[in-house]
Design a protein around this motif. Structure first.
Motif, mmCIF file in Angstrom:
data_model
loop_
_atom_site.group_PDB
_atom_site.id
_atom_site.type_symbol
_atom_site.label_atom_id
_atom_site.label_comp_id
_atom_site.label_asym_id
_atom_site.label_seq_id
_atom_site.Cartn_x
_atom_site.Cartn_y
_atom_site.Cartn_z
ATOM 1 N N TYR A 71 -48.488 29.328 -102.728
ATOM 2 C CA TYR A 71 -49.533 29.709 -101.636
ATOM 3 C C TYR A 71 -50.472 30.769 -102.627
ATOM 4 O O TYR A 71 -49.983 31.617 -102.936
ATOM 5 C CB TYR A 71 -48.640 30.136 -100.305
ATOM 6 C CG TYR A 71 -50.031 30.767 -99.458
ATOM 7 C CD1 TYR A 71 -49.923 32.175 -99.142
ATOM 8 C CD2 TYR A 71 -50.804 30.067 -99.009
ATOM 9 C CE1 TYR A 71 -50.899 32.689 -98.472
ATOM 10 C CE2 TYR A 71 -51.996 30.455 -98.222
ATOM 11 C CZ TYR A 71 -51.829 31.826 -97.735
ATOM 12 O OH TYR A 71 -52.734 32.423 -96.913
ATOM 13 N N PHE A 72 -51.864 30.213 -102.183
ATOM 14 C CA PHE A 72 -52.600 31.277 -102.866
ATOM 15 C C PHE A 72 -53.544 31.613 -101.641
ATOM 16 O O PHE A 72 -54.083 30.921 -100.907
ATOM 17 C CB PHE A 72 -53.601 30.521 -103.538
ATOM 18 C CG PHE A 72 -53.080 29.986 -104.791
ATOM 19 C CD1 PHE A 72 -52.330 28.608 -104.849
ATOM 20 C CD2 PHE A 72 -52.776 30.635 -106.100
ATOM 21 C CE1 PHE A 72 -51.553 28.138 -105.702
ATOM 22 C CE2 PHE A 72 -52.127 30.242 -107.292
ATOM 23 C CZ PHE A 72 -51.739 28.855 -107.066
ATOM 24 N N ASP A 73 -53.673 33.240 -101.456
ATOM 25 C CA ASP A 73 -53.846 33.584 -100.164
ATOM 26 C C ASP A 73 -55.573 33.633 -100.048
ATOM 27 O O ASP A 73 -55.914 34.072 -99.163
ATOM 28 C CB ASP A 73 -53.139 35.075 -99.900
ATOM 29 C CG ASP A 73 -53.302 36.039 -101.044
ATOM 30 O OD1 ASP A 73 -52.963 37.378 -100.842
ATOM 31 O OD2 ASP A 73 -54.360 35.950 -101.784
ATOM 32 N N ALA A 118 -53.684 26.397 -99.923
ATOM 33 C CA ALA A 118 -54.756 27.431 -99.697
ATOM 34 C C ALA A 118 -54.382 27.961 -98.132
ATOM 35 O O ALA A 118 -54.996 28.819 -97.682
ATOM 36 C CB ALA A 118 -56.086 26.982 -99.722
ATOM 37 N N GLN A 119 -53.379 27.171 -97.474
ATOM 38 C CA GLN A 119 -53.055 27.410 -96.014
ATOM 39 C C GLN A 119 -51.719 27.820 -95.824
ATOM 40 O O GLN A 119 -50.816 26.779 -96.320
ATOM 41 C CB GLN A 119 -53.747 26.403 -95.064
ATOM 42 C CG GLN A 119 -53.443 26.432 -93.613
ATOM 43 C CD GLN A 119 -54.045 25.449 -92.795
ATOM 44 O OE1 GLN A 119 -55.305 25.453 -92.672
ATOM 45 N NE2 GLN A 119 -53.238 24.491 -92.283
ATOM 46 N N LEU A 120 -51.478 28.795 -95.115
ATOM 47 C CA LEU A 120 -50.020 29.224 -95.060
ATOM 48 C C LEU A 120 -49.039 28.353 -93.900
ATOM 49 O O LEU A 120 -47.980 27.832 -94.270
ATOM 50 C CB LEU A 120 -49.903 30.683 -94.946
ATOM 51 C CG LEU A 120 -48.669 31.275 -94.923
ATOM 52 C CD1 LEU A 120 -47.850 30.828 -96.259
ATOM 53 C CD2 LEU A 120 -48.666 32.788 -94.782
ATOM 54 N N LEU A 131 -42.858 36.237 -91.733
ATOM 55 C CA LEU A 131 -43.836 35.114 -91.913
ATOM 56 C C LEU A 131 -42.980 33.935 -92.496
ATOM 57 O O LEU A 131 -43.255 32.714 -92.363
ATOM 58 C CB LEU A 131 -44.830 35.602 -93.090
ATOM 59 C CG LEU A 131 -45.820 36.681 -92.797
ATOM 60 C CD1 LEU A 131 -46.797 36.973 -94.023
ATOM 61 C CD2 LEU A 131 -46.430 36.216 -91.425
ATOM 62 N N GLN A 132 -41.973 34.198 -93.362
ATOM 63 C CA GLN A 132 -41.075 33.099 -93.716
ATOM 64 C C GLN A 132 -40.499 32.345 -92.543
ATOM 65 O O GLN A 132 -40.529 30.966 -92.578
ATOM 66 C CB GLN A 132 -40.276 33.648 -94.660
ATOM 67 C CG GLN A 132 -39.601 32.395 -95.534
ATOM 68 C CD GLN A 132 -38.664 33.145 -96.757
ATOM 69 O OE1 GLN A 132 -38.245 34.262 -96.505
ATOM 70 N NE2 GLN A 132 -38.394 32.392 -97.696
ATOM 71 N N THR A 133 -39.984 33.111 -91.724
ATOM 72 C CA THR A 133 -39.531 32.303 -90.379
ATOM 73 C C THR A 133 -40.675 31.535 -89.845
ATOM 74 O O THR A 133 -40.310 30.335 -89.180
ATOM 75 C CB THR A 133 -38.909 33.303 -89.471
ATOM 76 O OG1 THR A 133 -38.075 34.158 -90.214
ATOM 77 C CG2 THR A 133 -38.142 32.857 -88.497
#
Lengths: 362, 88
Positions: A131-133, A173-175, A214-216
């Motif tokens: 992921y690229f923020d 590009a989207q989390l 965020l991972q959850t």
């Protein structure tokens, strides 16, 4: 068609393997060879055969399958372990490649999730997701991959993929895999506020991973996305369970509950939590917040079971022709049924998902 | 010499085996069946530089056996490890 007994035994072995605990009920054993063969196949379809084998190993040898099946299963599990070692080597190469380009992406899912397992080497690895923020970082990553001489496929402006030493790599590009447009800015706020991620150490290489919160959210949103489309298998459900167990003291349960409510998926999450406790053996005290009332998660478990590995084994929607697998068929019917199935539990997400995909042409 | 660290003993029924999964796309795996003595040696010498004398010491420590018999067994075992590609 699998029997209730087969599913019960399968899940019992899965729980034993996932949490390294004794088999709960030996009354089902011994099993005949046909049943063992079917359990093995279910494990392969659900991509949890390594974890399942760990459960089989909890049985007394007199109750285990035949030596020939046991050997086949053990070899397959060993290959999963080997594949994980190979993936870790690719991850280190990738991390160094991106750093040499001045980029510092975050690892999503996959090997980052595996660390939450009691035995990370048993989790079937798939591909690598980065992921690229920042949009500029994502664009730069695409350019660098191309400059490196690797064919890159772009899927819109939010993802691309390529192959690295035989490993499929996705760049994002989207989390979050949530399509409800009314929560986009809220998700971005969450991302910026909880950017205190940690690192996964592979050898001496540190690889960025998301913060527990965020991972959850990211993992569970990913599950919901696939349930709304073609289905998902038990591997991803095991991911959610292991993540909750691993982060049981690190997650702010009240905060997470508020996030789910704000995202409009709290009712779906309640069913997911019940499923994790009832079927995957997650201790209820490991959930981030209390189950307020008992849910019936059987219907969702059935949906996941029939879906198999991202829906590829759903025999209601796959027809075989002369023994050959022809892929997902009748997808409109599947999507329609998923829509109605999940609409009461994640309404805005269920409505948004097909619209977003229709507009994107997928 | 050292034992390969990419291979692990795995329980198989009432015994132990080692699986070398093979490389690449071909599904070729090698299976090594271990008796109790070989298991003991493998466990005790993992990660250590060793020679025949090291193996002999393990056998004498763990089994009631005459030294000359143990020495023959140690030589035989090391040769087996070498022949089967279980050493670095």
């Amino acid at each position: 068609m699998e029997t209730g007994k087969e599913i019960a035994v399968f899940l019992m072995l899965l729980r034993a393997g996932l949490w390294r605990k004794p088999i709960e009920n030996l009354d089902y054993f011994p099993l005949n060879q046909t049943t063992w063969e079917r359990l093995y196949q279910y494990g392969v379809q659900q991509t949890v055969e390594g974890i399942l084998f760990e459960g089989v190993q909890q049985l007394d040898p007199s109750l285990q399958p035949s030596k020939s099946l046991l050997l086949k299963w053990l070899v397959r599990t060993e290959k999963i372990r080997q594949r994980n070692r190979w993936m870790n080597t690719r991850l280190v190469e990738q991390a160094q490649f991106y750093r040499n380009c001045g980029l510092d992406p975050t690892l999503l899912k996959g090997q980052g999730l595996a660390q939450s397992y009691v035995d990370p080497t048993l989790r079937m690895s798939g591909d690598i997701d980065w992921y690229f923020d920042q949009p500029q970082a994502f664009a730069r990553a695409n350019a660098e991959v191309r400059q490196f001489g690797l064919p890159l496929i772009e899927a819109g402006k939010i993802s691309s993929n390529y192959h690295w030493q035989g490993c499929h790599v996705d760049q994002h590009a989207q989390l979050f895999d949530l399509h409800n447009p009314f929560v986009k800015s809220y998700l971005k706020e969450l991302e910026e506020h909880f950017d205190d991620g940690s690192t996964l150490l592979i050898g001496k290489t540190e690889i960025n991973v998301l913060s527990p919160l965020l991972q959850t959210i990211q993992v569970n949103a990913h599950i919901l996305k696939h349930l709304l489309s073609f289905g998902i298998g038990l591997r991803q459900i095991c991911d959610a369970a292991c993540l909750y167990a691993y982060y049981s003291t690190a997650l702010d349960g009240q905060l997470l509950k508020e996030v789910y409510q704000r995202l409009g998926i709290i009712r779906w999450v309640a069913v997911l939590h019940q499923l994790l406790v009832d079927f995957i053996g997650l201790p209820e005290q490991s959930l981030p917040f209390h189950l307020e009332k008992e849910q019936d998660a059987t219907w969702m478990m059935q949906d996941i079971w029939t879906g198999g590995n991202f829906g590829f084994y759903d025999t209601a929607y796959v027809k075989s022709k002369e023994g050959q697998f022809v892929g997902r068929r009748l997808k409109i019917i599947r999507l329609w049924k998923s829509f109605w199935r999940y609409l009461p539990y994640a309404p805005l997400e269920a409505i948004s998902f097909p619209i977003v995909h229709y507009r994107s042409g997928r | 010499m050292k034992l390969r660290t990419d291979l692990s003993l795995r329980r198989f029924g009432n015994g132990y085996i080692i699986v070398d999964p093979g490389q690449g796309q071909q599904d070729i795996s090698k299976i090594y069946t271990f008796n109790e003595t070989a298991v003991q040696v493998w466990i005790e010498l993992q990660g250590k530089e060793f020679n025949v004398d090291s193996v002999l010491a393990v056998l004498l420590d763990n089994y009631e056996v005459e030294e000359d018999v143990a020495e023959e067994d140690a030589v035989r075992l090391v040769k087996q490890f070498e022949k089967q590609g279980l050493l670095f």
